[in-house]
Design an enzyme around this catalytic site. Structure first.
Site, PDB file in Angstrom:
ATOM      1  N   ASN A  23       0.804  -1.221   0.000  1.00  0.00           N
ATOM      2  CA  ASN A  23       0.000   0.000   0.000  1.00  0.00           C
ATOM      3  C   ASN A  23       0.840   1.275   0.000  1.00  0.00           C
ATOM      4  O   ASN A  23       0.405   2.293  -0.544  1.00  0.00           O
ATOM      5  CB  ASN A  23      -0.918  -0.029   1.230  1.00  0.00           C
ATOM      6  CG  ASN A  23      -1.454   1.339   1.563  1.00  0.00           C
ATOM      7  OD1 ASN A  23      -2.426   1.797   0.966  1.00  0.00           O
ATOM      8  ND2 ASN A  23      -0.822   2.042   2.510  1.00  0.00           N
ATOM      9  N   SER A  41      -3.607   2.420  -9.030  1.00  0.00           N
ATOM     10  CA  SER A  41      -4.427   3.633  -9.125  1.00  0.00           C
ATOM     11  C   SER A  41      -5.102   3.648 -10.488  1.00  0.00           C
ATOM     12  O   SER A  41      -4.545   3.123 -11.464  1.00  0.00           O
ATOM     13  CB  SER A  41      -3.545   4.884  -8.991  1.00  0.00           C
ATOM     14  OG  SER A  41      -4.297   6.036  -9.331  1.00  0.00           O
ATOM     15  N   TYR A  50       4.189   9.137 -11.252  1.00  0.00           N
ATOM     16  CA  TYR A  50       3.230   8.341 -10.481  1.00  0.00           C
ATOM     17  C   TYR A  50       2.467   7.376 -11.401  1.00  0.00           C
ATOM     18  O   TYR A  50       2.304   6.187 -11.079  1.00  0.00           O
ATOM     19  CB  TYR A  50       2.264   9.310  -9.780  1.00  0.00           C
ATOM     20  CG  TYR A  50       1.252   8.683  -8.857  1.00  0.00           C
ATOM     21  CD1 TYR A  50       1.600   8.279  -7.568  1.00  0.00           C
ATOM     22  CD2 TYR A  50      -0.079   8.537  -9.253  1.00  0.00           C
ATOM     23  CE1 TYR A  50       0.653   7.733  -6.703  1.00  0.00           C
ATOM     24  CE2 TYR A  50      -1.029   8.000  -8.400  1.00  0.00           C
ATOM     25  CZ  TYR A  50      -0.660   7.600  -7.122  1.00  0.00           C
ATOM     26  OH  TYR A  50      -1.606   7.057  -6.280  1.00  0.00           O
ATOM     27  N   ALA A  92       3.382   6.241 -14.351  1.00  0.00           N
ATOM     28  CA  ALA A  92       4.293   5.215 -14.885  1.00  0.00           C
ATOM     29  C   ALA A  92       4.508   4.121 -13.840  1.00  0.00           C
ATOM     30  O   ALA A  92       4.504   2.924 -14.152  1.00  0.00           O
ATOM     31  CB  ALA A  92       5.630   5.851 -15.274  1.00  0.00           C
ATOM     32  N   ILE A 148      -9.742   8.989  -3.452  1.00  0.00           N
ATOM     33  CA  ILE A 148     -10.077   8.553  -2.093  1.00  0.00           C
ATOM     34  C   ILE A 148      -9.654   9.654  -1.124  1.00  0.00           C
ATOM     35  O   ILE A 148      -8.559  10.223  -1.256  1.00  0.00           O
ATOM     36  CB  ILE A 148      -9.320   7.238  -1.738  1.00  0.00           C
ATOM     37  CG1 ILE A 148      -9.499   6.166  -2.830  1.00  0.00           C
ATOM     38  CG2 ILE A 148      -9.759   6.720  -0.370  1.00  0.00           C
ATOM     39  CD1 ILE A 148     -10.894   5.636  -3.022  1.00  0.00           C
TER      40      ILE A 148
END
Ligand code: NAI
Length: 246
Positions: free
Chosen positions: A89, A141, A154, A156, A187
């Site tokens: 995570n 994501s 981010y 990539a 989120i």
């Protein structure tokens, strides 16, 4: 869903989405190892979970540091005896337009969000494959599926995570270990707290479900993918995004 007797590792598990995942898995009966850069926060949240009756422990681990990842996973196995579930995570953003993005901003995000996940998977592979059982859930994501202006690094990393998920699923499947990914949309966490109300409205206004997600919305799906109800699911990317990408 019942995780009694199972041991789960959650990276970045003391804040935001990771905290909700740690809590959900603990509520469902799992012993939880929380890996984080901020060891005090990881230990404090582990103490909170332990008060609820489950075993939980916080570990210092910067996921972008190979040695720390190996050491933390080794310690978890020593403390808990095995690892049944790994939730990757931990993640960061360092946004900026591509033409002005520094090598540092590129490397830092790739090192944390992609290479860190690779290293955590590599570290748990031995105990999981030996046990011929385990489940890994990677937090991707939606922007890893569709891209996003200002987030080349981010996106990539999160797109790379999908290939990593699928490759690990193919390698580990025959040995009883499943690997899946979740792709959250917007989120509400510290990561998105800096967005203005207008930006949030712009991102959620046209969503079929018409609202931003909550960490718990992601946690339930992670628990499903990590658990026995998903015994025949591997190599998948499940969007948890209010219908943003379809
Ligand atoms: P957050 O910023 O609240 O939490 C991130 C967690 O990762 C923190 O506990 C932080 O300490 C940890 N972390 C960061 N770098 C680390 C490192 N090098 N080593 C160890 N731990 C590290 O963010 P949030 O929103 O809870 O994000 C969790 C995951 O969900 C991330 O992978 C993020 O990319 C992903 N995600 C978040 C979305 C959102 O809208 N909030 C949307 C899509 C994906």
């Amino acid at each position: 869903m019942n995780f009694t007797g199972k041991v789960a590792v959650v990276t970045g598990g003391a804040r935001g989405i990771g905290k909700a995942i740690s809590k959900r898995l603990s509520d469902l009966g799992a012993d939880v190892a929380i890996l984080g850069r901020n060891v005090e926060a990881a230990q404090a949240f582990a103490a909170e979970l332990s008060a609820g009756g489950r075993r939980a422990k916080g570990y210092a681990c910067d996921i972008s540091d190979a040695k720390q990842v190996d050491a933390a996973i080794e310690e978890v196995v020593k403390d808990f005896g095995k690892i049944d579930v790994l939730v990757n995570n931990a993640g960061i953003t360092q946004d900026g337009l591509l033409m002005r993005m520094s090598d540092e901003a590129w490397s830092k995000v790739l090192e944390t969000n992609l290479t860190g996940v690779f290293r955590a998977i590599r570290a748990v592979a031995r105990p999981m494959l030996k046990a011929r059982s385990g489940a890994i859930v990677n937090i991707g994501s939606v922007v890893g599926l569709i891209g996003n202006a200002g987030q080349a690094n981010y996106c990539a990393a999160k797109a790379g995570l999908i290939g990593l998920t699928q490759s690990a699923a193919r390698e580990f499947g025959p040995r009883g270990v499943r690997v899946n990914a979740v792709a959250p949309g917007l989120i509400e966490t510290d990561m998105t707290a800096n967005l203005s109300d207008d930006q949030k409205k712009g991102l959620t206004g046209n969503l079929p479900l018409g609202r931003a997600g909550k960490p718990e919305d992601v946690a339930g799906v992670v628990a499903f993918l990590a658990g026995d109800d998903a015994a025949y699911i591997t190599g998948q990317v499940l969007a948890v995004d209010g219908g943003m990408v379809m």
